[in-house]
Design a protein around this motif. Sequence first.
Motif, short mmCIF file in Angstrom:
data_model
loop_
_atom_site.label_atom_id
_atom_site.label_comp_id
_atom_site.label_asym_id
_atom_site.label_seq_id
_atom_site.Cartn_x
_atom_site.Cartn_y
_atom_site.Cartn_z
N GLY A 126 0.80 -1.21 0.00
CA GLY A 126 0.00 0.00 0.00
C GLY A 126 0.84 1.26 0.00
N GLU A 127 2.11 1.19 -0.43
CA GLU A 127 2.95 2.36 -0.48
C GLU A 127 3.87 2.27 -1.69
OE1 GLU A 127 6.55 0.99 2.48
OE2 GLU A 127 4.83 2.06 3.32
N GLU A 128 4.37 3.44 -2.18
CA GLU A 128 5.21 3.50 -3.37
C GLU A 128 6.65 3.12 -3.02
OE1 GLU A 128 4.32 4.01 -6.41
OE2 GLU A 128 2.21 4.35 -5.91
N LEU A 129 7.26 2.28 -3.86
CA LEU A 129 8.66 1.93 -3.70
C LEU A 129 9.41 2.28 -4.98
CD1 LEU A 129 8.44 -1.57 -1.97
CD2 LEU A 129 9.01 0.60 -0.89
N GLU A 130 10.66 2.48 -4.88
CA GLU A 130 11.47 2.75 -6.05
C GLU A 130 11.50 1.53 -6.97
OE1 GLU A 130 12.79 5.58 -6.90
OE2 GLU A 130 12.11 6.60 -5.07
N GLN A 131 11.72 1.78 -8.26
CA GLN A 131 11.69 0.71 -9.23
C GLN A 131 12.79 -0.33 -8.94
OE1 GLN A 131 9.50 0.30 -11.55
NE2 GLN A 131 10.40 -1.59 -12.39
N GLY A 132 13.96 0.15 -8.52
CA GLY A 132 15.07 -0.78 -8.24
C GLY A 132 14.76 -1.68 -7.07
N GLU A 133 14.22 -1.07 -6.04
CA GLU A 133 13.87 -1.87 -4.85
C GLU A 133 12.76 -2.84 -5.18
OE1 GLU A 133 12.37 -1.10 -0.25
OE2 GLU A 133 13.01 0.59 -1.51
N ASP A 134 11.83 -2.38 -6.05
CA ASP A 134 10.73 -3.24 -6.48
C ASP A 134 11.27 -4.47 -7.20
OD1 ASP A 134 7.71 -3.34 -6.75
OD2 ASP A 134 8.33 -3.57 -8.86
N GLU A 135 12.30 -4.23 -8.03
CA GLU A 135 12.87 -5.36 -8.77
C GLU A 135 13.58 -6.33 -7.83
OE1 GLU A 135 12.63 -6.31 -11.84
OE2 GLU A 135 11.27 -4.66 -12.30
N GLU A 136 14.26 -5.80 -6.79
CA GLU A 136 14.96 -6.66 -5.84
C GLU A 136 14.01 -7.57 -5.08
OE1 GLU A 136 17.23 -4.23 -3.28
OE2 GLU A 136 18.66 -3.58 -4.85
N ARG A 137 12.79 -7.11 -4.88
CA ARG A 137 11.84 -7.90 -4.10
C ARG A 137 11.02 -8.84 -4.97
NH1 ARG A 137 10.41 -6.76 0.86
NH2 ARG A 137 8.22 -7.28 0.44
N ARG A 138 11.33 -8.89 -6.26
CA ARG A 138 10.62 -9.80 -7.14
C ARG A 138 10.98 -11.24 -6.83
NH1 ARG A 138 6.18 -7.85 -9.71
NH2 ARG A 138 6.57 -5.72 -10.42
N CYS A 139 10.00 -12.13 -6.90
CA CYS A 139 10.22 -13.56 -6.67
C CYS A 139 10.95 -14.16 -7.86
CB CYS A 139 8.89 -14.29 -6.47
SG CYS A 139 7.87 -13.60 -5.16
N GLY A 140 11.91 -15.03 -7.58
CA GLY A 140 12.62 -15.69 -8.65
C GLY A 140 11.77 -16.74 -9.34
N GLU A 141 10.84 -17.35 -8.57
CA GLU A 141 9.93 -18.36 -9.13
C GLU A 141 8.71 -18.45 -8.22
OE1 GLU A 141 12.76 -21.60 -9.01
OE2 GLU A 141 11.72 -22.46 -7.28
N GLU A 142 7.75 -19.20 -8.69
CA GLU A 142 6.54 -19.40 -7.88
C GLU A 142 6.85 -20.29 -6.66
OE1 GLU A 142 3.40 -18.19 -8.04
OE2 GLU A 142 4.23 -16.80 -9.52
N ALA A 143 6.12 -20.10 -5.61
CA ALA A 143 6.31 -20.91 -4.40
C ALA A 143 5.87 -22.35 -4.65
CB ALA A 143 5.51 -20.31 -3.25
N HIS A 144 6.70 -23.27 -4.17
CA HIS A 144 6.39 -24.69 -4.28
C HIS A 144 6.10 -25.25 -2.89
CE1 HIS A 144 9.10 -24.67 -8.11
NE2 HIS A 144 7.89 -24.15 -8.34
N PHE A 145 5.11 -26.11 -2.80
CA PHE A 145 4.71 -26.66 -1.49
C PHE A 145 4.67 -28.18 -1.56
CE2 PHE A 145 2.81 -22.45 -1.89
CZ PHE A 145 3.20 -21.86 -0.70
N LEU A 146 5.05 -28.78 -0.46
CA LEU A 146 4.99 -30.24 -0.33
C LEU A 146 4.40 -30.60 1.03
CD1 LEU A 146 8.39 -31.58 -1.75
CD2 LEU A 146 6.11 -31.89 -2.72
#
Length: 538
Positions: free
Chosen positions: A238-258
């Motif tokens: 619910g708040e604005e973040l910088e584009q670079g920080e936004d990219e750093e917080r991107r998930c590398g892949e979808e979550a896997h569950f077992l």
Amino acid sequence: MVVSLRSWLANEGGKHFVLMLWLGANTWLFLKTFLLYFTGQQYHYLYKMLGLGLCISRASASVLNLNCSLVLLPMCRSLLTFVRGTHTVSSRETRRLLDKSKTFHVACGVSICIFSVVHVSAHLVNVVNFSGRYSEDFPALNLARYKGEDPKLIILTTISGLTGVLLVLILFLMFTSSSYCVRLSNYEIFWYTHNLFIVFYIILMVHMVGGALKYQTNIEAHPPGCLRANQSSTEQQGEELEQGEDEERRCGEEAHFLPHYPQTWLWVSGPLCLYCAERFYRYIRSSDPVTIVTVIRHPCDVIELRMLKKNFKARPGQCPTENKETFGIHLRVVGDWTERFTQLLLPEPRMDMEILPMVQQRRYPKLYIDGPFGSPSEEVFNYDVSVCVAGGIGVTPFACVLHALLDGWTGFRLQRLYFVWVCRELQSFYWFAELLCALHHKLWQENRPDYFNLKLYVSQTDNMQSMSEEKYRPLTSRLQVGRPRWKLLFDEIGKTNKHKRVGVFCCGPKGISRTLHKLCNSSRSSGTTFEFNKESFS
């Protein structure tokens, strides 16, 4: 009544130490598992969906695993008998702790029932949350098939839910049938429902296979709380973040569950295999029926059963009335099982039956004997001074002690035995009158009259007659009317045996047992320590 620290430690110290260890293990396991699911990164999304119900259900499950494994060990009676018979391995304090095995079994059983209620309650909350908080983002995490699915349907259509219902039902039957009133009125109900433990453990093994709860396997590639594809940081926080920080917080892949690998079998398989081996050994040992030599009906609804069995051996204190040729039991006819057993041994004569010799008329049922097992009465001979207190039919464990002394008292450590027997009716003393008189005469002939101190009390005086037979004169002179004055009796024993450890052995009503237990923990000027030991058959 002032409690003596020395006496309290002798009687209560060991069992309270074990109790604290057990409570500590349960508490540590509960908190450890609770915090794991509360703070563990692999459970982040599952915790967001289920809340504290997840932590409580898993923490209580860990406690249940522990107690489901421990509850079987006190019932390995042959193993406990072997350990308590190996004096080089077990000290007297250890053997006295083994006598509390039934109490520990009950404690584990009660804790299983309590934490089952906690576990079931938490999972009911979880099922409601699975239905109401259905996750569109992580479909693999859901137990419900769609949002708003009926929780009852989830329970009845999943392996975990269905097996859980069966486990609760079996546990309810076992718990309710274990009450004293059920065991007294209909012991077979208790016996058969308790043997449902086999079904209980099989279902318990299957219970975890359903995989209702899942953990995340790729925390490094998908840190919990990272931004998934097509999700902006604004949606996330619910708040604005910088584009670079936004990219750093991107998930590398979808979550896997077992689902979790089932661990319940790791807890219970060892004790369960040990108990099954124990039961198999007892089955082999008791597979040959005994030969019933004679059945005697005694006054006050008591029968005596004398038997023969090949290779039957018992240590003094294990078998009620063993001698060189036969062994026997005295049985009080109380409850449905003993009544039916008595009818089989001593059937009522039929009026239309022809009169035949007794040998041809009497047909005994096949009878199988399991045992002997260890008991507190074995310790009578391991004190310099022992006090045996019997109430009514509670005299039976001490009958073997008297038989052992009759065969020869010089080989034991025991130097003096106080024998107190309290009965409601005078006729009850005839059960072992001849044995008591024989031991009295033997010790008088060997010039040791002080070795055996006999006190008999009859509490019911209505229509009371005396033991007028000449051969029972030693008992008549030691017979008193009324109940024992326990404090005066213990003070007298304490003054006679100053600064000694006296073993107190009780088998009888709970009122007598509670009184003696309190007296054994009380302080006295003589410095005598009374160590309390209790027989139990209920």
